[in-house]
Design a protein around this motif. Structure first.
Motif, PDB file in Angstrom:
ATOM      1  N   GLN A  94       0.831  -1.211   0.000  1.00 37.42           N
ATOM      2  CA  GLN A  94       0.000   0.000   0.000  1.00 37.42           C
ATOM      3  C   GLN A  94       0.867   1.263   0.000  1.00 37.42           C
ATOM      4  OE1 GLN A  94      -2.311  -0.702   3.506  1.00 37.42           O
ATOM      5  NE2 GLN A  94      -3.915  -1.825   2.419  1.00 37.42           N
ATOM      6  N   GLU A 101       1.662   6.641  -6.901  1.00 35.94           N
ATOM      7  CA  GLU A 101       0.659   7.655  -7.238  1.00 35.94           C
ATOM      8  C   GLU A 101       1.250   9.058  -7.124  1.00 35.94           C
ATOM      9  OE1 GLU A 101      -4.014   8.473  -6.268  1.00 35.94           O
ATOM     10  OE2 GLU A 101      -2.764   7.795  -4.606  1.00 35.94           O
ATOM     11  N   TYR A 127      -3.446   3.378 -13.423  1.00 31.15           N
ATOM     12  CA  TYR A 127      -4.483   3.597 -12.411  1.00 31.15           C
ATOM     13  C   TYR A 127      -5.047   2.302 -11.828  1.00 31.15           C
ATOM     14  CZ  TYR A 127      -4.463   8.621 -12.385  1.00 31.15           C
ATOM     15  OH  TYR A 127      -4.091   9.931 -12.201  1.00 31.15           O
ATOM     16  N   PRO A 128      -5.279   1.277 -12.655  1.00 31.99           N
ATOM     17  CA  PRO A 128      -5.684   0.003 -12.033  1.00 31.99           C
ATOM     18  C   PRO A 128      -4.599  -0.549 -11.096  1.00 31.99           C
ATOM     19  CG  PRO A 128      -6.207  -0.011 -14.373  1.00 31.99           C
ATOM     20  CD  PRO A 128      -5.412   1.229 -14.114  1.00 31.99           C
ATOM     21  N   SER A 131      -4.742   1.436  -7.864  1.00 26.73           N
ATOM     22  CA  SER A 131      -5.955   1.031  -7.150  1.00 26.73           C
ATOM     23  C   SER A 131      -5.778  -0.331  -6.478  1.00 26.73           C
ATOM     24  CB  SER A 131      -7.126   0.994  -8.133  1.00 26.73           C
ATOM     25  OG  SER A 131      -8.290   0.558  -7.490  1.00 26.73           O
ATOM     26  N   GLU A 132      -5.219  -1.262  -7.191  1.00 23.73           N
ATOM     27  CA  GLU A 132      -5.006  -2.609  -6.647  1.00 23.73           C
ATOM     28  C   GLU A 132      -3.988  -2.586  -5.509  1.00 23.73           C
ATOM     29  OE1 GLU A 132      -5.949  -6.347  -5.971  1.00 23.73           O
ATOM     30  OE2 GLU A 132      -6.873  -5.306  -7.679  1.00 23.73           O
ATOM     31  N   LYS A 134      -3.348  -0.244  -3.452  1.00 26.01           N
ATOM     32  CA  LYS A 134      -3.838   0.448  -2.257  1.00 26.01           C
ATOM     33  C   LYS A 134      -4.934  -0.336  -1.515  1.00 26.01           C
ATOM     34  CE  LYS A 134      -4.334   4.973  -2.749  1.00 26.01           C
ATOM     35  NZ  LYS A 134      -4.680   6.261  -3.371  1.00 26.01           N
ATOM     36  N   LYS A 135      -5.358  -1.467  -2.056  1.00 23.69           N
ATOM     37  CA  LYS A 135      -6.393  -2.271  -1.401  1.00 23.69           C
ATOM     38  C   LYS A 135      -5.868  -2.872  -0.100  1.00 23.69           C
ATOM     39  CE  LYS A 135      -9.076  -3.681  -5.429  1.00 23.69           C
ATOM     40  NZ  LYS A 135      -9.500  -4.846  -6.246  1.00 23.69           N
TER      41      LYS A 135
END
Length: 163
Positions: A94, A101, A127-128, A131-132, A134-135
């Motif tokens: 993360q 980012e 971006y994907p 996003s992944e 940071k899950k």
């Protein structure tokens, strides 16, 4: 007699005030006239400077994008290392996702403005990936695939702007 002195004092004050204000007006007019000449001269200098600044600006943008792209690539390599060594530690993934980012955000607007096609291409996988990453429970297989795609695109972009 007091009335005469009072009237004379008032007349004297009015004359002094009128004299001071007309002198200030002349000084202002002189400044305005000299300012016009200076601004006309400055305009010619600004035109030649703007041509130089445009060339410098393009070079600055290119240098900024090159160093920014290198930073994004470095963070992608860090993410790859973290996946290999700390795949079970989602906090590390993360944090690296947030770093990715931030490094992209630093150059994103310039890429979008100057290279819109490359911008769209990079963001299709970037971006994907962010996003992944940071899950709470990131999918390491998906991250690895997106990371490799993004890294290839960033390296190609860096090579493009470097030439």
């Amino acid at each position: 007699m007091k009335k005469v002195y009072s009237i004379l004092a008032v007349i004297l004050l009015v004359l002094m005030a009128a004299g001071c204000s007309s002198n200030a007006g002349n000084e202002k007019t002189a400044k305005d006239q000299s300012g016009t000449t200076e601004s006309q001269t400055d305009g010619k200098q600004q035109e030649s400077q703007s041509d130089e600044e445009t060339a410098d600006s393009n070079e600055d943008v290119s240098n900024e994008l090159s160093s920014g792209s290198e930073k994004v690539i470095t963070v992608l390599e860090k993410l790859k290392t973290n996946l290999e060594t700390n795949a079970e530690n989602s906090e590390v993934i993360q944090t690296t996702g947030k770093d990715l980012e931030e490094s992209w955000d630093a150059i994103e607007k310039n890429v979008e403005k100057n290279y819109p096609e490359d911008y769209e291409n990079i963001e299709e996988s970037l971006y994907p990936l962010i996003s992944e990453a940071k899950k709470d429970k990131p999918d390491t297989t998906a991250i690895e695939k997106l990371m490799n795609e993004t890294k290839e695109k960033m390296e190609a972009f860096k090579e493009k702007i470097g030439s």
